[in-house]
Write a protein that holds these residues in place. Structure first.
Motif, mmCIF file in Angstrom:
data_model
loop_
_atom_site.group_PDB
_atom_site.id
_atom_site.type_symbol
_atom_site.label_atom_id
_atom_site.label_comp_id
_atom_site.label_asym_id
_atom_site.label_seq_id
_atom_site.Cartn_x
_atom_site.Cartn_y
_atom_site.Cartn_z
ATOM 1 N N GLY A 221 0.804 -1.212 0.000
ATOM 2 C CA GLY A 221 0.000 0.000 0.000
ATOM 3 C C GLY A 221 0.839 1.265 0.000
ATOM 4 O O GLY A 221 1.610 1.505 0.928
ATOM 5 N N GLY B 63 1.275 -4.418 6.298
ATOM 6 C CA GLY B 63 0.050 -4.126 5.566
ATOM 7 C C GLY B 63 -0.415 -2.705 5.814
ATOM 8 O O GLY B 63 -0.757 -2.346 6.946
ATOM 9 N N CYS B 64 -0.426 -1.902 4.751
ATOM 10 C CA CYS B 64 -0.890 -0.507 4.843
ATOM 11 C C CYS B 64 -1.863 -0.212 3.710
ATOM 12 O O CYS B 64 -1.925 0.906 3.206
ATOM 13 C CB CYS B 64 0.290 0.461 4.757
ATOM 14 N N GLU B 65 -2.615 -1.228 3.279
ATOM 15 C CA GLU B 65 -3.430 -1.088 2.078
ATOM 16 C C GLU B 65 -4.879 -0.746 2.362
ATOM 17 O O GLU B 65 -5.769 -1.025 1.556
ATOM 18 C CB GLU B 65 -3.323 -2.333 1.206
ATOM 19 N N ASN C 207 -9.629 -2.585 3.293
ATOM 20 C CA ASN C 207 -9.804 -3.930 2.742
ATOM 21 C C ASN C 207 -8.496 -4.712 2.737
ATOM 22 O O ASN C 207 -8.236 -5.510 1.829
ATOM 23 C CB ASN C 207 -10.378 -3.848 1.327
ATOM 24 N N SER C 208 -7.686 -4.500 3.727
ATOM 25 C CA SER C 208 -6.341 -5.067 3.797
ATOM 26 C C SER C 208 -6.342 -6.590 3.848
ATOM 27 O O SER C 208 -6.942 -7.207 4.736
ATOM 28 C CB SER C 208 -5.625 -4.516 5.038
ATOM 29 N N VAL D 200 -3.572 -8.192 4.365
ATOM 30 C CA VAL D 200 -2.639 -8.491 5.458
ATOM 31 C C VAL D 200 -3.388 -8.496 6.790
ATOM 32 O O VAL D 200 -3.158 -9.359 7.646
ATOM 33 C CB VAL D 200 -1.481 -7.478 5.486
ATOM 34 N N ALA D 201 -4.308 -7.547 6.976
ATOM 35 C CA ALA D 201 -5.104 -7.528 8.205
ATOM 36 C C ALA D 201 -5.936 -8.797 8.338
ATOM 37 O O ALA D 201 -6.050 -9.367 9.425
ATOM 38 C CB ALA D 201 -6.004 -6.291 8.222
ATOM 39 N N VAL E 76 0.341 -4.512 10.728
ATOM 40 C CA VAL E 76 -0.480 -3.593 9.943
ATOM 41 C C VAL E 76 -0.376 -2.192 10.527
ATOM 42 O O VAL E 76 -0.034 -2.010 11.698
ATOM 43 C CB VAL E 76 -1.964 -4.025 9.912
ATOM 44 N N ALA F 67 -5.473 0.021 7.647
ATOM 45 C CA ALA F 67 -5.490 -1.434 7.790
ATOM 46 C C ALA F 67 -5.576 -1.826 9.254
ATOM 47 O O ALA F 67 -6.101 -2.894 9.590
ATOM 48 C CB ALA F 67 -4.242 -2.041 7.158
#
Length: 433
Positions: free
Chosen positions: A38, A181-183, A186-187, A189-190, A314, A318
């Protein structure tokens, strides 16, 4: 040369982990020490914080370019402390005027007059409205060429010993020691960490950014208007740009998204406001008007879920998506970036000095991420909870609730904005001047 096998996906992915069948052939595996998913505020600030410490990372962005859509964000004292730590303040302050105070009034003609809270002139009360496009471009410009990898959508995550394998939609696989996760809300990674999808509230936000060829004459004050179930604000960025928003609870399940109709909806809601205020909305280019449903992560989920696990964590939306009612979404993402970069930097520098084995490096990274999580957990819970409660009060419709809010709570809620911004995330290297 390292290789792995790529498989055709035959079943739906669940929480970022997929069942693979039907061997297609070997694919070269790329190795990156740190992968950040992200290229938003949290992702780029983390990457820049690492870069300032001489640590390389790779940022994956699913879009073809920076996602500079969106209007602006109010940056309070805590955000500017983070920008100071990242070395970006000198580039951003000159183009965004300092805000002098906040005036709160009613959207209903003849209702209670505006109440004004003036900000102090000390650094502890610094607030500016920062254009999101300029912030992201400034963050990206300071990173080494090639740091951001565009058109790189993550579809799944796999364990590989002490590493993680990040599978992209184009078939590329990245092997990494650290995955961040920094997206956004709707992550993937989360979800891999066990977080549920954020809760969608009943509220929506309509936002716009208006550019004036000549000075707008609106001053340097935040103007906020409440009543009839809406909350609206007008915040100058500089002499030629004003950011505005309106949050409300839609009466129809299928809310209108056409910019022309959104503009008219806002004007109808604000019909009793002065002409110069309504003129800001009227002069907004349709391309800058956007609508979004407001989401948040229940604070108890952050309390019990894993912010970090193994060498994965995260940050930003996220981690802590929140309603915009105290203006801390982007500010806290900047805080995350500085704290995460500092904790990772400490862990990696300690590893390099001791010449640890791979397993010892893994444990050092794991401890660094745990330190980050412990620093950010309660701050995130506090901001999410406060934002939700402030929004609930400000958009209330009940006669008595409105009376209490307008007579007693307006000044208190304004001061709440300042109180939550009085936070210093610290330097990138502890003890540095």
């Amino acid at each position: 040369m390292l290789y792995i096998y790529i498989y055709k996906y035959e079943e739906a992915r669940i929480d970022g982990i997929s069942e693979r069948k039907t061997l297609l052939g070997p694919m070269e595996e790329e190795v990156e020490d740190i992968v950040i998913v992200g290229a938003g505020i949290a992702g780029l600030s983390t990457a820049l914080g690492l870069h300032r410490q001489g640590i390389r990372s790779k940022v994956l962005e699913s879009y073809e370019d920076l996602r500079v859509t969106g209007s602006a964000l109010t940056t309070w004292f805590n955000a500017w402390k983070a920008l100071d730590a990242l070395g970006l303040s000198p580039a951003l302050r000159p183009s965004h005027h300092r805000l002098h105070g906040i005036a709160v009034g009613s959207v209903v003609a003849g209702n209670h007059p505006s109440r004004q809270l003036l900000f102090g002139q000390s650094q502890e009360h610094e607030a500016r409205c920062l254009q999101r496009k300029l912030l992201l471009e400034c963050l990206a410009r300071e990173l080494p060429p090639g740091t951001i990898r565009f058109s790189s959508k993550v579809v799944s995550i796999q364990l590989s010993g002490l590493f993680k394998l990040v599978h992209l939609a184009d078939g590329t696989v990245l092997k990494t020691r650290v995955l961040v996760g920094c997206e956004g809300v709707n992550s993937i990674v989360a979800r891999w960490l066990g977080f549920k999808n954020p809760v969608t509230t009943a509220r929506s936000a309509i936002r716009g950014l208006t550019h004036f060829p000549n000075a707008h004459g609106f001053g340097n004050t935040i103007h906020q208007f409440l009543g009839n179930g809406v909350r609206s604000g007008f915040i100058p960025c500089n002499d030629h740009t004003v950011y505005w928003f309106l949050t409300h609870t839609p009466t129809q399940p299928d809310e209108e998204t056409n910019p022309t109709k959104l503009k008219q909806f806002v004007l109808d809601k604000l019909k009793d406001l002065p002409d110069n205020v309504k003129g800001i909305v009227e002069d907004t280019d349709l391309s800058s008007i956007v609508m979004s449903r407001l989401k948040y992560r229940p604070p108890w989920e952050i309390l019990w879920a894993n912010i970090t696990k193994d060498n994965v964590c995260v940050a930003g939306d996220a981690l802590h998506p929140m309603t915009p009612d105290i203006g801390q979404g982007g500010c806290s993402a900047l805080e995350d970036g500085v704290v995460l970069a500092r904790c990772l930097g400490e862990a990696l520098r300690a590893n390099n000095l001791k010449g640890d084995t791979e397993e010892e490096r893994y444990r050092g990274i794991e401890n660094g991420l745990r330190k980050y999580a412990s620093e950010r957990k309660w701050r995130s819970i506090d901001l999410i909870t406060t934002a939700y409660m402030v929004g609930f009060i400000q958009e209330s419709r009940g006669k008595w609730t409105n009376l209490i809010r307008d007579k007693l709570l307006s000044s208190f809620l304004s001061r709440m904005l300042l109180k939550k911004s009085h936070f210093d995330c610290g330097k990138l290297v502890e003890g540095s001047p």
